[in-house]
Design an enzyme around this catalytic site. Structure first.
Site, PDB file in Angstrom:
ATOM      1  N   GLN A  48       1.948  -5.946   5.548  1.00  0.00           N
ATOM      2  CA  GLN A  48       2.303  -5.783   3.935  1.00  0.00           C
ATOM      3  C   GLN A  48       3.873  -6.043   3.638  1.00  0.00           C
ATOM      4  O   GLN A  48       4.600  -6.362   4.567  1.00  0.00           O
ATOM      5  CB  GLN A  48       2.251  -4.341   4.026  1.00  0.00           C
ATOM      6  CG  GLN A  48       0.543  -3.807   4.167  1.00  0.00           C
ATOM      7  CD  GLN A  48       0.323  -2.579   3.739  1.00  0.00           C
ATOM      8  OE1 GLN A  48       1.174  -1.743   3.009  1.00  0.00           O
ATOM      9  NE2 GLN A  48      -0.693  -2.005   4.114  1.00  0.00           N
ATOM     10  N   TYR A  55      -6.781  -9.230  11.263  1.00  0.00           N
ATOM     11  CA  TYR A  55      -5.368  -8.983  12.072  1.00  0.00           C
ATOM     12  C   TYR A  55      -5.372  -9.614  13.416  1.00  0.00           C
ATOM     13  O   TYR A  55      -6.158  -9.899  13.940  1.00  0.00           O
ATOM     14  CB  TYR A  55      -5.086  -7.564  11.955  1.00  0.00           C
ATOM     15  CG  TYR A  55      -4.975  -6.783  10.580  1.00  0.00           C
ATOM     16  CD1 TYR A  55      -3.378  -6.987  10.230  1.00  0.00           C
ATOM     17  CD2 TYR A  55      -5.685  -6.207  10.158  1.00  0.00           C
ATOM     18  CE1 TYR A  55      -3.452  -6.070   8.819  1.00  0.00           C
ATOM     19  CE2 TYR A  55      -5.607  -5.767   8.703  1.00  0.00           C
ATOM     20  CZ  TYR A  55      -4.422  -5.632   8.120  1.00  0.00           C
ATOM     21  OH  TYR A  55      -4.129  -5.233   6.977  1.00  0.00           O
ATOM     22  N   GLU A  58      -6.018  -9.294   3.443  1.00  0.00           N
ATOM     23  CA  GLU A  58      -5.237  -8.566   4.562  1.00  0.00           C
ATOM     24  C   GLU A  58      -5.139  -9.643   5.621  1.00  0.00           C
ATOM     25  O   GLU A  58      -6.310  -9.701   6.395  1.00  0.00           O
ATOM     26  CB  GLU A  58      -6.084  -7.229   5.031  1.00  0.00           C
ATOM     27  CG  GLU A  58      -5.808  -5.978   3.643  1.00  0.00           C
ATOM     28  CD  GLU A  58      -6.044  -4.955   4.132  1.00  0.00           C
ATOM     29  OE1 GLU A  58      -5.947  -4.637   5.343  1.00  0.00           O
ATOM     30  OE2 GLU A  58      -6.425  -4.137   3.145  1.00  0.00           O
ATOM     31  N   ASN A 112     -12.136  -1.230  -0.781  1.00  0.00           N
ATOM     32  CA  ASN A 112     -11.622  -2.006   0.083  1.00  0.00           C
ATOM     33  C   ASN A 112     -12.437  -1.560   1.394  1.00  0.00           C
ATOM     34  O   ASN A 112     -12.637  -0.295   1.575  1.00  0.00           O
ATOM     35  CB  ASN A 112     -10.001  -1.431   0.099  1.00  0.00           C
ATOM     36  CG  ASN A 112      -9.291  -1.892   1.298  1.00  0.00           C
ATOM     37  OD1 ASN A 112      -9.078  -3.135   1.600  1.00  0.00           O
ATOM     38  ND2 ASN A 112      -9.202  -0.911   2.226  1.00  0.00           N
ATOM     39  N   GLU A 113     -12.310  -2.518   2.214  1.00  0.00           N
ATOM     40  CA  GLU A 113     -13.022  -2.366   3.365  1.00  0.00           C
ATOM     41  C   GLU A 113     -14.157  -1.014   3.586  1.00  0.00           C
ATOM     42  O   GLU A 113     -14.005   0.009   3.850  1.00  0.00           O
ATOM     43  CB  GLU A 113     -12.155  -1.685   4.710  1.00  0.00           C
ATOM     44  CG  GLU A 113     -11.158  -3.077   4.895  1.00  0.00           C
ATOM     45  CD  GLU A 113      -9.975  -2.664   6.318  1.00  0.00           C
ATOM     46  OE1 GLU A 113     -10.149  -1.834   6.716  1.00  0.00           O
ATOM     47  OE2 GLU A 113      -9.605  -3.663   6.475  1.00  0.00           O
ATOM     48  N   GLU A 124       0.727  -1.099   0.028  1.00  0.00           N
ATOM     49  CA  GLU A 124       0.050   0.034  -0.044  1.00  0.00           C
ATOM     50  C   GLU A 124       0.934   1.085   0.012  1.00  0.00           C
ATOM     51  O   GLU A 124       2.024   1.096   0.268  1.00  0.00           O
ATOM     52  CB  GLU A 124      -0.895  -0.112   1.334  1.00  0.00           C
ATOM     53  CG  GLU A 124      -2.046   1.116   1.391  1.00  0.00           C
ATOM     54  CD  GLU A 124      -2.825   1.081   2.381  1.00  0.00           C
ATOM     55  OE1 GLU A 124      -2.830  -0.062   3.123  1.00  0.00           O
ATOM     56  OE2 GLU A 124      -3.856   1.774   2.465  1.00  0.00           O
TER      57      GLU A 124
END
Ligand code: AHR
Length: 512
Positions: free
Chosen positions: A357, A252, A308, A175-176, A28
């Site tokens: 990432q 996450y 992610e 995204n999200e 990103e």
């Protein structure tokens, strides 16, 4: 005496193929991931190809990275692709409001990203802007990249120096969108996914694999809303296609939760076990999202893309809080190996996963320090597991009770194993999450004859051990000899907090 855990693997009973895309990556415009990490500009003294760091490319080529997701993350939904094409000096500047409120000069854009993918030998995965972009903008981006012949977008691409179209499959529709990508409600986004999906055309031979922005953690209602509206599009031309081919999931691993993340290199045993229990939750999340998907898609044609995942710690002291720069220890490596076992087990539904990432951000493979490059413990897990790419999974049955630990009301199993086979070989990955005790594992490998071709281990005296520019190889794979092979049994002594891989040469002969 150490208890022995027995596990059975039938070498001749095959499960689904483990897509290599489970070993995918995410880059990103955030902190030093792109600028300073992947891209230093043509004028840098660091050796580069059109501004792209060659040492980073070379290191990542060692992982055979299958795909790279870009430009975000949250950044994707404020990124306008036309700002990132044409002569660099003329590209408009913007403020990266999500990440550090810093200036973005747009020097790394579509051409640079696709060139990076070519250098890496990785497939591009572009995440398009739904939050602040338009359908037309996204549609034209697809046309710009993939169309051949002549059209306004093709002419623009050629004017910018690229004659041939690129091939791209993976295309994210926002995204999200439940959060930074627009704070939408599921039904509203589900309709937008249909709308944007419609206008992301397949030009010529290019076939897009459209990935709808999926659930946050355990938001099963979000997955349901998407699956319900996914539908089949009768396009009136004898062809049927879906509006999107996959839905995503983000999860996450923290020590506690998003607001109590914990430090990357300073943690006690309780914090370690909590982290591992939180990492293991990925299994439950995939199982339950898959259950929802099964109701609408029992044939599992729609993919689940975990685009992610990874550890998220407090930033390193003295660094920009918006840059998400964190160190990476043996603990991170074990989080990674555990995730891969989970993804392998769900290979029937999980078609891709992208760690967050690749460079200098969150659970990175690579940290850069000026012209220096550090391979993290997580890098080594990806490297040691390369043999699972596109291999056929071999279900593992743990026959005797797996070692269990109660952690803050959660149950953690401290031995994790997965296996796969391809090209006359089998690869077995074993993780001992116990921080203090060796685990003896007796693998009962049935069905085919085998010899051990090699074994490696990743461990270190302390869980918080990590690599730095001064000490590059504190945590690095070593040859592993603590196993005994007898007939169809392989007894492995797995030291505390370790990850090991065992490679077998398998013959086609069935054992009696
Ligand atoms: O990876 C960092 C951020 O985490 C991404 O930009 C966003 O999608 C997620 O919340």
């Amino acid at each position: 005496m150490t208890a022995v855990t027995r596990a059975i693997i039938n070498l001749d009973v095959k499960g689904p193929v483990i897509s290599r895309h489970i070993y995918g990556h995410f880059a990103e415009h955030l902190g030093r991931c792109i600028y300073g990490g992947f891209y230093v500009g043509e004028d840098s003294e660091i050796p580069n190809d059109q501004g792209i760091r060659l040492d980073v490319v070379e290191a990542l080529r060692g992982l055979n990275i299958p795909n790279l997701r870009w430009p975000g993350g949250c950044f994707a939904d404020e990124y306008h692709w036309r700002d990132g094409i044409g002569p660099k000096a003329e590209r408009p500047r913007m403020i990266n409001t999500h990440w550090g409120d810093v200036e973005e000069n747009n020097h790394f854009g579509t051409h640079e990203f696709l060139h990076l993918c070519e250098l890496l030998g990785a497939e591009p995965y572009i995440s398009g802007n739904v939050g602040s972009g338009t359908v037309q903008e996204m549609s034209q981006w697809v046309e710009y990249i993939t169309r051949d012949g002549d059209s306004p977008m093709v002419a623009l691409r050629k004017q910018n120096g690229r004659e041939e179209p690129w091939t791209i499959q993976y295309w994210g529709i926002g995204n999200e969108t439940w959060g930074c990508g627009g704070n939408m409600r599921p039904e509203y986004y589900a309709d937008l996914a249909r709308q944007f999906g419609t206008y992301c055309r397949d030009h010529g031979e290019n076939r897009l694999y459209r990935i709808a922005s999926g659930a946050n953690v355990d938001d099963y209602a979000w997955t349901e809303a998407l699956m319900k509206t996914k539908g089949d599009l009768g396009c009136g031309c004898g062809r049927r296609r879906n509006f999107f081919q996959a839905v995503s999931l983000h999860y996450y691993t923290y020590e506690h939760h998003h607001f109590k993340k914990g430090k990357a290199t300073e943690f006690d045993l309780d914090a370690y076990y909590l982290t591992m229990a939180n990492a293991q939750r990925m299994d439950e999340l995939i199982t339950r999202h898959s259950n929802v998907m099964d109701c609408y898609d029992p044939d599992k044609k729609t993919g689940l893309v975990v685009d992610e995942w990874g550890t998220w710690w407090d930033v390193e002291p003295g660094t920009n809080p918006g840059f998400l720069y964190q160190q990476n220890t043996l603990r991170d490596a074990l989080v990674a190996s555990l995730h891969f076992d989970i993804f392998h087990r769900h290979a029937d539904r999980v078609v891709m996963a992208n760690i967050a990432q690749t460079v200098n951000v969150l659970q990175a493979m690579i940290l850069t320090d000026g012209d220096k490059l550090i391979l993290t413990p997580t890098y080594h897990v990806f490297e040691m597991n390369k043999g699972h790419h596109d291999a056929v999974s071999l279900p593992v049955h743990v026959a005797s009770p797996n070692a269990i630990r109660e952690v803050d009301g959660k149950t953690l199993t401290t031995l994790s194993v997965s296996a796969s086979t391809k090209d006359g070989q089998a690869l077995i990955s074993l993780t001992n999450l116990d921080a203090e005790a060796t685990q003896s594992v007796e693998l009962d490998l049935r069905g085919l004859e085998f010899t051990v071709a090699g074994a490696r281990i990743l461990t270190s005296p302390a869980l918080h051990d990590h690599n730095t520019a001064e000490h590059l190889d504190v945590v690095a794979p070593q040859p592993f000899q603590s196993y005994e092979h007898s007939g169809h049994r392989l007894r492995v002594e797995l030291p505390a907090h370790s990850f090991a891989t065992v490679q077998l040469d398998v013959t086609a002969e069935a054992t009696s």
